[in-house]
Motif scaffolding. Structure first.
Motif: not given
Length: 221
Positions: A52-65
């Motif tokens: 297992p490993s983990t990748a990170q992505v930064r969203l331009p705004e909150p994910l919300g629903d």
């Protein structure tokens, strides 16, 4: 956002440049692709296992629903999940049809037994807790719209199921008539659903045109 994933592993470094990126502007869905480079295609590299490993992505705004699609086919939803985690959706989609005597639920039963694509449901005996499903699929040469019986021949199958929270669970497959086979496997199966069943023929020649096909068993719900 953090994404758990499986990557090649071995005695030496097997993964470089692991990253997650947005592939499209975020709308009602957030589409992400996870990529990395690895020598795992060459077995001499020793990268023949997974970890297992983990990748990170930064969203331009909150994910919300909004739902998340990873690598075009893995679907996650916040619906029914405990924040901040997301729930992985299955082959039947994020909100599968309730188990019961409905067309959508019968399609789940077909998926559960690996029915061929473009399967025709011939008959159902269902009381909400137990199900008998007869289905068939075309065989032989492709004949277009011909009404020649040789071109409309189909192979048939019969499965018995019990209802579970997760969907219809297969009990037994048989071409025999009556209740004998299924009640040897599951004595509680109700006789009214099986006692009048005739044996299945080895091939079927339906009156043309055939009945409307069910949804493809490998489609998402």
């Amino acid at each position: 956002m953090f994404l758990d994933t499986q990557v090649p592993s071995g005695a030496r470094a097997c993964v470089r440049k692991l990253k997650a990126v947005l592939t499209d502007p975020a709308t009602d869905l957030v589409r992400i692709q996870v990529t990395f480079t690895s020598p795992s295609g060459d077995r001499a590299s020793g990268c023949t296992k997974e970890s297992p490993s983990t990748a990170q992505v930064r969203l331009p705004e909150p994910l919300g629903d909004r739902d998340v699609i990873v690598d075009n086919y893995t679907h996650f939803t916040a619906d029914g999940a405990e924040p901040p985690a997301l729930r992985l959706c299955g082959n039947l989609g994020c909100t599968p049809a309730a188990t019961g005597c409905t067309a959508a639920s019968y399609d789940q039963a077909l998926m559960a037994v690996g029915a061929p694509r473009h399967t025709y449901r011939n008959s159902e005996q269902c009381d909400g807790k137990w199900l008998v499903l007869d289905f068939s699929w075309r065989t032989g040469p492709a004949c277009g719209d011909s009404t020649d019986p040789a071109c409309t021949s189909r192979l048939g199958d019969r499965w018995f199921f019990r209802a579970k929270k997760s969907g219809w669970e297969p009990i037994i497959r048989t071409s025999a008539g009556g209740c004998g086979d299924v009640q040897r496997k599951e004595p509680a199966f109700p006789p009214p659903l099986c006692e009048s069943l005739a044996p299945l023929p080895s091939s079927l020649h339906p009156t043309y045109p055939p009945p409307s096909p069910s949804a493809s068993p490998d489609s998402s719900g």
